[in-house]
Design a protein around this motif. Structure first.
Motif, PDB file in Angstrom:
ATOM      1  N   THR A 305       0.827  -1.209   0.000  1.00  0.00           N
ATOM      2  CA  THR A 305       0.000   0.000   0.000  1.00  0.00           C
ATOM      3  C   THR A 305       0.857   1.254   0.000  1.00  0.00           C
ATOM      4  O   THR A 305       0.564   2.232  -0.707  1.00  0.00           O
ATOM      5  N   GLY A 306       1.936   1.237   0.794  1.00  0.00           N
ATOM      6  CA  GLY A 306       2.833   2.393   0.809  1.00  0.00           C
ATOM      7  C   GLY A 306       3.469   2.646  -0.537  1.00  0.00           C
ATOM      8  O   GLY A 306       3.521   3.796  -1.012  1.00  0.00           O
ATOM      9  N   THR A 341       1.194  11.725  -0.310  1.00  0.00           N
ATOM     10  CA  THR A 341       1.199  10.277  -0.535  1.00  0.00           C
ATOM     11  C   THR A 341       2.546   9.653  -0.151  1.00  0.00           C
ATOM     12  O   THR A 341       2.589   8.529   0.352  1.00  0.00           O
ATOM     13  N   GLY A 345       2.882   6.836   2.592  1.00  0.00           N
ATOM     14  CA  GLY A 345       3.511   5.558   2.266  1.00  0.00           C
ATOM     15  C   GLY A 345       4.600   5.189   3.244  1.00  0.00           C
ATOM     16  O   GLY A 345       4.702   4.028   3.677  1.00  0.00           O
ATOM     17  N   LEU A 348       3.012   4.087   6.558  1.00  0.00           N
ATOM     18  CA  LEU A 348       2.491   2.721   6.480  1.00  0.00           C
ATOM     19  C   LEU A 348       3.615   1.698   6.571  1.00  0.00           C
ATOM     20  O   LEU A 348       3.466   0.655   7.217  1.00  0.00           O
ATOM     21  N   ALA A 349       4.744   1.974   5.932  1.00  0.00           N
ATOM     22  CA  ALA A 349       5.874   1.050   5.995  1.00  0.00           C
ATOM     23  C   ALA A 349       6.371   0.901   7.428  1.00  0.00           C
ATOM     24  O   ALA A 349       6.649  -0.217   7.897  1.00  0.00           O
TER      25      ALA A 349
END
Length: 380
Positions: A305-306, A341, A345, A348-349
Motif C-alpha cells: 500500500t505504501g 502520498t 507511504g 504505512l511502511a
C-alpha cells in the motif's frame, strides 16, 4: 590408498531421468545408476544425460580398480522450475554426503547448464574435478539442423523460444489488419522488451512459483485460491485501466517516463487492490497452517500500500507538470499530492515494521530459533 572417500556425482539439473524415465532421484550405487542410464536411454536414446551417467560409471570403475574408496550417485533437479530444482539438488546432496560420508567429489555433467549449480555442490563437498561429456554430433549443416530440432522438440526450450515469437507475429498481424502498423510495431517492441526484462531479471520464475501456489491452494481447498482468482481479474482490470489512461493522456514526444506514469496513474489502484486481496488469502492460510510465518507476511500489505501511494503521487505530479487539456490537477496540487502520498507511504511502511516486531514477541508467532550443531562429522 588414501583414507578419503570419493563421490562420483552425475547431475541432471532438468530432471530428465524423472520426467522421461520416471526414476526418483537421488540414485546411489553402481547397479542402480546403470539401471537409471539404461531406462533413460530406452526412453530417449538421444538424451545427453545418458552419456553423462555412463561416463560417471566408467570413472567409478577406473577409480575402483586403482584402489580408491569411491561411491557413485545421480541427483536430479526439477524439469519445470530451476529454482526448486537447485534447492532439491542441494538437499539431496546434503543427505548423500552425510549418508555415504564422502569427503571429495568428481562432478560429471553433460554441459554448461549443469555446472551452474557447481557453487551449490561446493558448499556441501569439495569438488576435485569436473568432467564434461560432449557427445559427437553430425558435422556442418546436418549438425546445426539436429541441434535446432532438439531444441524445438524439448517442451521447456520450445516454450521459451516459440511462444514469444508467435505472440509477436500475431500482434503485428492484427495491427496490420487494423491499419495501424506504427502502433503494431510499438506494441511488438514493448512485448519483446517486457519478455526480455522478465527473462533477464528471472521474473518468469516467480510467475511459475505463483502458478504452483495457485494449484496447491486449489488442491488444498484453501481460501487463498478464491482470493488469488479475484486478484487476477482485478489485476487484469488494472492493466486495462492503465492502457485506457495511457491513451487518454497520450501526448506526442512526451518521453517514455511520462507514458509509464500515465499507465501507473490509471492502474495503480486496481493493481494494489489485487495484491492486497491475494495477500489477505495468504495471511489467512498462514494463520491457519503456519502461524510462525505471520510476522514476515503481515508487513507485506503495508509495504504494498505504501509503494502504491508513492507511485500514485509521483504519477500525478509528473502528469500535472505539462499543460494537458482536461487533466483535473495542476502542478501545485500535483506536488502537494505527491508529498502527502509519500509521507503516508512511509508511515504505512513503519507501521508494518512495528507490527512485525510486536508479533515476534508473541510466543505463538515468534520464529523458532534453531540450535547450531557443533560439527556434521566426527572423525577419529
Amino acid at each position: 590408498m588414501s583414507g578419503d572417500r570419493m563421490l562420483i556425482l552425475c547431475v541432471d539439473r532438468d530432471d530428465d531421468i524423472g520426467f522421461k524415465a520416471g526414476i526418483q532421484s537421488p540414485v546411489t550405487g553402481r547397479d542402480e545408476c546403470l539401471d537409471a542410464a539404461t531406462r533413460l536411454g530406452l526412453e530417449d536414446p538421444e538424451d545427453s544425460d545418458v552419456n553423462a551417467i555412463f561416463q560417471g560409471i566408467k570413472i567409478y570403475d577406473e577409480r575402483l580398480e586403482k584402489g580408491d574408496d569411491v561411491r557413485i550417485a545421480v541427483i536430479a533437479g526439477n524439469h519445470y522450475n530451476s529454482i526448486d530444482g537447485d534447492r532439491k539438488i542441494a538437499e539431496d546432496l546434503r543427505k548423500i554426503v552425510w549418508d555415504l560420508e564422502v569427503t571429495e567429489c568428481i562432478l560429471v555433467t553433460d554441459g554448461a547448464e549443469d555446472e551452474f549449480i557447481l557453487p551449490v555442490i561446493q558448499s556441501h563437498v569439495s569438488v576435485s574435478s569436473v568432467q564434461r561429456v560432449i557427445v559427437n554430433q553430425m558435422p556442418n549443416l546436418e549438425g546445426t539442423y539436429y541441434i535446432i530440432k532438439k531444441i524445438l522438440d524439448d517442451p521447456k526450450h520450445a516454450q521459451s523460444i516459440l511462444m514469444p515469437v508467435g505472440l509477436v507475429m500475431l500482434i503485428f498481424a492484427i495491427g496490420s489488419l487494423l491499419g495501424t502498423t506504427e502502433l503494431a510495431i510499438f506494441i511488438v517492441v514493448g512485448v519483446l522488451g517486457v519478455f526480455l526484462l522478465f527473462k533477464g531479471l528471472g521474473i518468469d520464475e516467480y510467475f511459475s512459483l505463483a502458478l504452483r501456489g495457485l494449484k496447491e491452494s486449489f488442491i488444498g481447498g484453501r481460501i487463498s485460491f478464491v482470493c488469488y482468482i479475484a486478484s487476477i481479474f482485478i489485476g487484469l482490470l488494472g492493466i486495462v485501466m492503465g492502457l485506457s489512461s495511457f491513451l487518454t493522456w497520450y501526448t506526442p514526444d512526451a518521453g517514455v517516463l511520462f507514458y509509464l506514469l500515465t499507465f501507473i496513474y490509471g492502474s495503480v489502484g486496481y493493481i494494489v487492490a489485487a495484491i492486497l486481496i491475494a495477500l489477505l488469502g495468504k495471511i489467512i492460510d498462514v494463520i491457519q497452517n503456519e502461524p510462525k510465518m505471520l510476522p514476515r507476511t503481515i508487513t507485506l500489505p503495508f509495504f504494498v500500500t505504501g509503494l502504491g501511494l508513492i507511485a500514485y503521487g509521483a504519477s500525478v505530479y509528473v502528469i500535472s507538470l505539462p499543460t494537458i487539456e482536461g487533466f483535473p490537477i495542476d502542478g501545485v496540487d500535483g506536488l502537494r499530492i505527491m508529498m502527502l502520498t509519500t509521507i503516508a507511504g512511509l508511515i504505512l511502511a513503519f507501521i508494518g515494521f512495528y507490527i512485525q516486531k510486536v508479533l515476534q514477541k508473541v510466543e505463538k508467532y515468534a520464529p523458532e530459533v534453531k540450535e547450531k550443531s557443533s560439527k556434521r562429522f566426527s572423525r577419529h
